[in-house]
Design an enzyme around this catalytic site. Structure first.
Site, PDB file in Angstrom:
ATOM      1  N   HIS A  93      41.320  28.457  43.465  1.00 40.91           N
ATOM      2  CA  HIS A  93      41.562  28.414  42.020  1.00 40.91           C
ATOM      3  C   HIS A  93      40.236  28.563  41.256  1.00 40.91           C
ATOM      4  CE1 HIS A  93      45.456  25.902  42.663  1.00 40.91           C
ATOM      5  NE2 HIS A  93      45.801  27.104  42.259  1.00 40.91           N
TER       6      HIS A  93
ATOM      7  N   CYS B  74      43.371  18.720  39.814  1.00 46.12           N
ATOM      8  CA  CYS B  74      44.781  19.081  40.024  1.00 46.12           C
ATOM      9  C   CYS B  74      45.714  17.871  40.028  1.00 46.12           C
ATOM     10  CB  CYS B  74      44.951  19.838  41.339  1.00 46.12           C
ATOM     11  SG  CYS B  74      44.220  21.464  41.312  1.00 46.12           S
TER      12      CYS B  74
END
Ligand code: GLY
Length: 254
Positions: free
Chosen positions: A162, A249
């Protein structure tokens, strides 16, 4: 300033979560629960009211709530994860966010985008094009951001899962950078806090109201962020690292 966070307690199915890590092994459920509580404590210490969602056994990666929504000051956007096993996570988070926000937007197929690929810098959002986030997902989210007087731009990822695996914005023009993002011209206007490769996991950290929460065990990162003037709070998220999950996250902050 943030005032709230949403997190989801890991389920026992966390051992079945997605992972590219070959060496770290499977997460330990009991240890994950302990670490998750410490993470909540760190957010609380920063002044946030933390809403804790029940575990969702059906989706092993559902503790990584940041990937399924983007909460902006003007709207909340339900993403569409690129990982097929995570697509169904969005329905419950949509239900939760509809109870809190008026302006809810949704990313539609064939677009895919995960929150770990979205980095907020004021009212601009950098969007990483990755294995999880495609151009159509980025196009849709940029259109939504514009509708609410914000903006977005894309950056192609080479190696990391990511965008925020290797970048974290700490407000006040300070940007943590690691690996493929070092010397990237997209970020030359920021004060860069460079992270060495051997501490790359800690490049994913979060600014929360003048403090920065970082993973436990990364002394160089800790020192460099302290040198930039922040209070640093360390929290152990090693069980989540085993699933390639970054510290950011684990929460939606707003
Ligand atoms: N295990 C977190 C993810 O890959 O989405």
């Amino acid at each position: 300033m943030f005032t709230n966070a949403i997190v989801r307690t890991p389920g026992r199915s966390i051992v079945e979560g997605l992972s590219n890590s070959k060496t770290l092994g499977l997460p330990n459920y009991k240890q994950a629960i302990i670490q998750h509580q410490s993470y909540i404590d760190a957010l609380t210490k920063c002044g946030l009211d933390v809403h804790v969602l029940e575990p969702c056994e059906e989706y092993p990666d559902s503790t990584f709530v940041e990937d399924v929504a983007l909460i902006t000051p003007n709207c909340a956007i339900i993403t569409r994860p690129g990982a097929p096993s995570r697509r169904g996570e969005v329905y419950d988070i949509e239900f939760v966010l509809k109870q809190r926000f008026n302006n809810i937007e949704v990313i539609d197929a064939p677009g895919t985008i995960e929150g770990g690929d979205i980095m907020m810098v004021g009212d601009h959002y950098f969007i990483g094009l990755s294995e999880r986030t495609n151009l159509e997902g980025a196009r849709q989210i940029i259109k939504i951001l514009k509708k609410y007087d914000m903006s977005g731009s894309t950056i192609s990822l080479k190696k990391v899962l990511h965008l925020k695996t290797g970048l974290s914005y700490l407000e006040k023009n300070n940007l943590v950078v690691c690996g493929e993002f070092i010397n990237d011209s997209c970020f030359e206007k920021y004060n860069q806090i460079e992270i060495p490769e051997n501490e790359s996991y800690a490049a994913n950290c979060i600014w929360v109201n003048e403090s920065v929460i970082i993973p436990l065990g990364y002394p160089t990162v800790k020192q460099r962020i302290m040198n930039a003037g922040y209070t640093v709070i360390e929290t152990d998220v090693s069980e989540f690292e085993k699933l390639d999950g970054g510290l950011s996250c684990l929460s939606l902050r707003y």
